[in-house]
Design an enzyme around this catalytic site. Structure first.
Site, PDB file in Angstrom:
ATOM      1  N   LYS A 162       0.837  -1.211   0.000  1.00 56.55           N
ATOM      2  CA  LYS A 162       0.000   0.000   0.000  1.00 56.55           C
ATOM      3  C   LYS A 162       0.874   1.265   0.000  1.00 56.55           C
ATOM      4  O   LYS A 162       0.627   2.200  -0.753  1.00 56.55           O
ATOM      5  CB  LYS A 162      -0.911  -0.030   1.229  1.00 56.55           C
ATOM      6  CG  LYS A 162      -1.652   1.233   1.540  1.00 56.55           C
ATOM      7  CD  LYS A 162      -2.806   1.496   0.604  1.00 56.55           C
ATOM      8  CE  LYS A 162      -3.431   2.862   0.870  1.00 56.55           C
ATOM      9  NZ  LYS A 162      -4.464   3.208  -0.075  1.00 56.55           N
ATOM     10  N   LYS A 237      -0.089  11.440   5.121  1.00 57.72           N
ATOM     11  CA  LYS A 237       0.126  10.316   6.050  1.00 57.72           C
ATOM     12  C   LYS A 237       0.825   9.168   5.317  1.00 57.72           C
ATOM     13  O   LYS A 237       1.830   8.633   5.787  1.00 57.72           O
ATOM     14  CB  LYS A 237      -1.215   9.836   6.618  1.00 57.72           C
ATOM     15  CG  LYS A 237      -1.095   8.625   7.529  1.00 57.72           C
ATOM     16  CD  LYS A 237      -2.451   8.096   7.986  1.00 57.72           C
ATOM     17  CE  LYS A 237      -2.763   6.790   7.329  1.00 57.72           C
ATOM     18  NZ  LYS A 237      -3.979   6.140   7.802  1.00 57.72           N
TER      19      LYS A 237
HETATM   20  P1  NAD Z   1     -12.729   8.289   8.469  1.00 57.64           P
HETATM   21  O1  NAD Z   1     -12.102   9.267   9.397  1.00 57.64           O
HETATM   22  O2  NAD Z   1     -13.847   8.731   7.585  1.00 57.64           O
HETATM   23  O3  NAD Z   1     -13.269   7.010   9.326  1.00 57.64           O
HETATM   24  C1  NAD Z   1     -12.649   6.491  10.442  1.00 57.64           C
HETATM   25  C2  NAD Z   1     -13.737   6.132  11.445  1.00 57.64           C
HETATM   26  O4  NAD Z   1     -13.124   5.487  12.566  1.00 57.64           O
HETATM   27  C3  NAD Z   1     -14.484   7.362  11.994  1.00 57.64           C
HETATM   28  O5  NAD Z   1     -15.880   7.192  11.794  1.00 57.64           O
HETATM   29  C4  NAD Z   1     -14.113   7.390  13.478  1.00 57.64           C
HETATM   30  O6  NAD Z   1     -15.148   7.884  14.311  1.00 57.64           O
HETATM   31  C5  NAD Z   1     -13.818   5.930  13.734  1.00 57.64           C
HETATM   32  N1  NAD Z   1     -12.996   5.687  14.906  1.00 57.64           N
HETATM   33  C6  NAD Z   1     -11.874   6.356  15.309  1.00 57.64           C
HETATM   34  N2  NAD Z   1     -11.382   5.794  16.429  1.00 57.64           N
HETATM   35  C7  NAD Z   1     -12.192   4.766  16.748  1.00 57.64           C
HETATM   36  C8  NAD Z   1     -12.196   3.808  17.800  1.00 57.64           C
HETATM   37  N3  NAD Z   1     -11.275   3.817  18.756  1.00 57.64           N
HETATM   38  N4  NAD Z   1     -13.179   2.866  17.810  1.00 57.64           N
HETATM   39  C9  NAD Z   1     -14.128   2.863  16.838  1.00 57.64           C
HETATM   40  N5  NAD Z   1     -14.192   3.752  15.834  1.00 57.64           N
HETATM   41  C10 NAD Z   1     -13.235   4.689  15.782  1.00 57.64           C
HETATM   42  O7  NAD Z   1     -11.528   7.672   7.624  1.00 57.64           O
HETATM   43  P2  NAD Z   1     -11.642   6.864   6.232  1.00 57.64           P
HETATM   44  O8  NAD Z   1     -11.541   7.807   5.099  1.00 57.64           O
HETATM   45  O9  NAD Z   1     -12.790   5.922   6.318  1.00 57.64           O
HETATM   46  O10 NAD Z   1     -10.258   6.055   6.269  1.00 57.64           O
HETATM   47  C11 NAD Z   1     -10.085   4.909   7.084  1.00 57.64           C
HETATM   48  C12 NAD Z   1      -8.762   4.265   6.732  1.00 57.64           C
HETATM   49  O11 NAD Z   1      -8.761   3.926   5.340  1.00 57.64           O
HETATM   50  C13 NAD Z   1      -7.544   5.165   6.949  1.00 57.64           C
HETATM   51  O12 NAD Z   1      -6.516   4.391   7.496  1.00 57.64           O
HETATM   52  C14 NAD Z   1      -7.190   5.654   5.550  1.00 57.64           C
HETATM   53  O13 NAD Z   1      -5.813   5.945   5.406  1.00 57.64           O
HETATM   54  C15 NAD Z   1      -7.606   4.459   4.702  1.00 57.64           C
HETATM   55  N6  NAD Z   1      -7.973   4.790   3.307  1.00 57.64           N
HETATM   56  C16 NAD Z   1      -8.796   5.846   3.051  1.00 57.64           C
HETATM   57  C17 NAD Z   1      -9.131   6.115   1.720  1.00 57.64           C
HETATM   58  C18 NAD Z   1     -10.050   7.271   1.380  1.00 57.64           C
HETATM   59  O14 NAD Z   1     -10.168   7.585   0.181  1.00 57.64           O
HETATM   60  N7  NAD Z   1     -10.712   7.894   2.347  1.00 57.64           N
HETATM   61  C19 NAD Z   1      -8.625   5.315   0.674  1.00 57.64           C
HETATM   62  C20 NAD Z   1      -7.809   4.234   0.992  1.00 57.64           C
HETATM   63  C21 NAD Z   1      -7.487   3.974   2.325  1.00 57.64           C
END
Ligand code: NAD
Length: 289
Positions: A162, A237
Site C-alpha cells: 500500500k 500520512k
Molecule cells: P474516516 O475518518 O472517515 O473514518 C474512520 C472512522 O473510525 C471514523 O468514523 C471514526 O469515528 C472511527 N474511529 C476512530 N477511532 C475509533 C475507535 N477507537 N473505535 C471505533 N471507531 C473509531 O476515515 P476513512 O476515510 O474511512 O479512512 C479509514 C482508513 O482507510 C484510513 O486508514 C485511511 O488511510 C484508509 N484509506 C482511506 C481512503 C479514502 O479515500 N478515504 C482510501 C484508501 C485507504
C-alpha cells in the site's frame, strides 16, 4: 459467517453495508454515535465481538488500531480472524498481528486502494499480508467489497504494498498537476492536453481516472470544489509512512521525499480538508521563484 466491523467512516461504512447487502450478518461499531445506516450497531465492544467469526477494522491510523486491538483481542474466540483494512505503518501492523497471535487469533493486514467511490461501488483492491489460510477464508468477503485481492506475503506485506503504491500515486498526481499548470501558462488548451496525454505515454490513473482539472475527463473531486475523495492529509500520512520505511531500509526515494515536502507545504497553505488533487490550484497560484 457473522461479521463485526469497527470504524464506520467514509470507507468502513460502505464496506460494511456491501457485506450486509450480500447477505452476511454484520454488526458495526464506531465511537461516533450518529452513524446513519441499516447496519446493526453495537453499543460496546463486547456486543460487537459476540458470535462474530471475522472482525474488520477500518480506522484512521495505527494509534486507533492498536488501541482497539488492545481492548478486544483478549475477549475474542480463538477461531476469530482479525482483518485490519486501515492504512498503518508496517511496525504497527507487526505489533497488532503479534498481539492477536498471542491470543491465538489469525490476522490479516488488508489495506485498500480505490477510495470512497471504490468502497461504495465494491471495486476496491485489497493488498493482503498475513496468514495464508486466513486469506483463503476471507477472500470471498474481499471479493464482495472489491474487484481484486492480492496476497502479498507475511504479516505487514499488505501495508508495504500500500505505501509503495501510494508513493507512486502522490508522485504521479504532482506530475500531472505540474504538466497542466505549465500547459495553462503557455497557452495550451488543457482539454487538448487531456485528450493527448490520456491516450499516450503520459497516461496514468491520476490523469485518466482522477483528473485534477475541473470539467475535464471523468467526474472527480475537482468537479466538486476539491471536496475529498482522498484527502491531502491522508496522502501526507501515506507519504510519511513511505519515508519512514525508506529511512529504515536505507532506500533512495528522492521523488517520494519531495512529494512529502510538497504535501506538507500544501497543508500549510490552504490545502487542509481538500482532496489530494488540490495540488493543481495550489501550483496555479505559484510562480517560478
Ligand atoms: P474516516 O475518518 O472517515 O473514518 C474512520 C472512522 O473510525 C471514523 O468514523 C471514526 O469515528 C472511527 N474511529 C476512530 N477511532 C475509533 C475507535 N477507537 N473505535 C471505533 N471507531 C473509531 O476515515 P476513512 O476515510 O474511512 O479512512 C479509514 C482508513 O482507510 C484510513 O486508514 C485511511 O488511510 C484508509 N484509506 C482511506 C481512503 C479514502 O479515500 N478515504 C482510501 C484508501 C485507504
Amino acid at each position: 459467517m457473522n461479521i463485526g466491523f469497527i470504524g464506520l467512516g467514509n470507507m468502513g461504512l460502505p464496506m460494511a453495508e456491501n457485506l450486509q447487502k450480500a447477505g452476511y450478518e454484520v454488526v458495526g461499531f464506531d465511537i461516533k454515535k450518529d452513524v446513519n445506516t441499516s447496519v446493526k450497531i453495537a453499543n460496546n465492544f463486547e456486543n460487537l465481538i459476540k458470535d462474530n467469526e471475522v472482525i474488520f477494522t477500518m480506522l484512521p491510523s495505527g494509534n486507533e488500531v492498536s488501541k482497539v486491538y488492545n481492548e478486544i483481542v483478549t475477549k475474542c474466540e480463538s477461531s476469530t480472524v482479525m482483518v485490519d483494512c486501515s492504512t498503518i505503518d508496517i511496525n504497527n501492523a507487526h505489533f497488532i498481528s503479534d498481539l492477536a497471535k498471542k491470543n491465538k487469533l489469525q490476522t490479516l493486514d488488508a489495506p485498500v486502494s480505490g477510495g470512497v467511490v471504490g468502497a461504495i461501488d465494491g471495486t476496491l483492491t485489497f493488498m493482503v499480508g498475513g496468514d495464508q489460510k486466513a486469506f483463503k477464508k476471507i477472500k470471498p468477503l474481499f471479493e464482495i467489497m472489491g474487484k481484486k485481492a492480492v496476497y502479498c506475503g507475511d504479516s505487514g506485506s499488505g501495508q508495504a504494498a500500500k505505501m509503495c503504491n501510494n508513493m507512486i500515486l502522490g508522485i504521479s498526481m504532482i506530475g500531472v498537476c505540474e504538466a497542466f499548470s505549465l500547459a495553462k501558462n503557455i497557452g495550451l488548451d488543457v482539454e487538448k492536453l487531456f485528450e493527448v496525454s490520456s491516450n499516450s505515454s503520459g497516461s496514468c490513473w491520476a490523469l485518466n481516472t482522477y483528473c485534477p482539472v475541473p470539467g475535464i475527463g471523468p467526474k472527480t473531486p475537482a468537479d466538486n470544489s476539491y471536496i475529498p475523495g482522498f484527502s491531502s492529509e491522508l496522502m501526507l500520512k501515506d507519504l510519511s509512512l513511505a519515508q519512514s520505511a525508506a529511512k529504515q531500509s536505507n532506500s533512495h526515494t528522492p521523488l517520494g521525499a519531495n512529494a512529502k515536502k510538497i504535501y506538507e507545504k500544501l497543508l500549510k497553505e490552504g490545502g487542509k480538508g481538500k482532496d489530494f488533487s488540490y495540488i493543481l490550484p495550489f501550483f496555479s497560484k505559484k510562480s517560478r521563484n
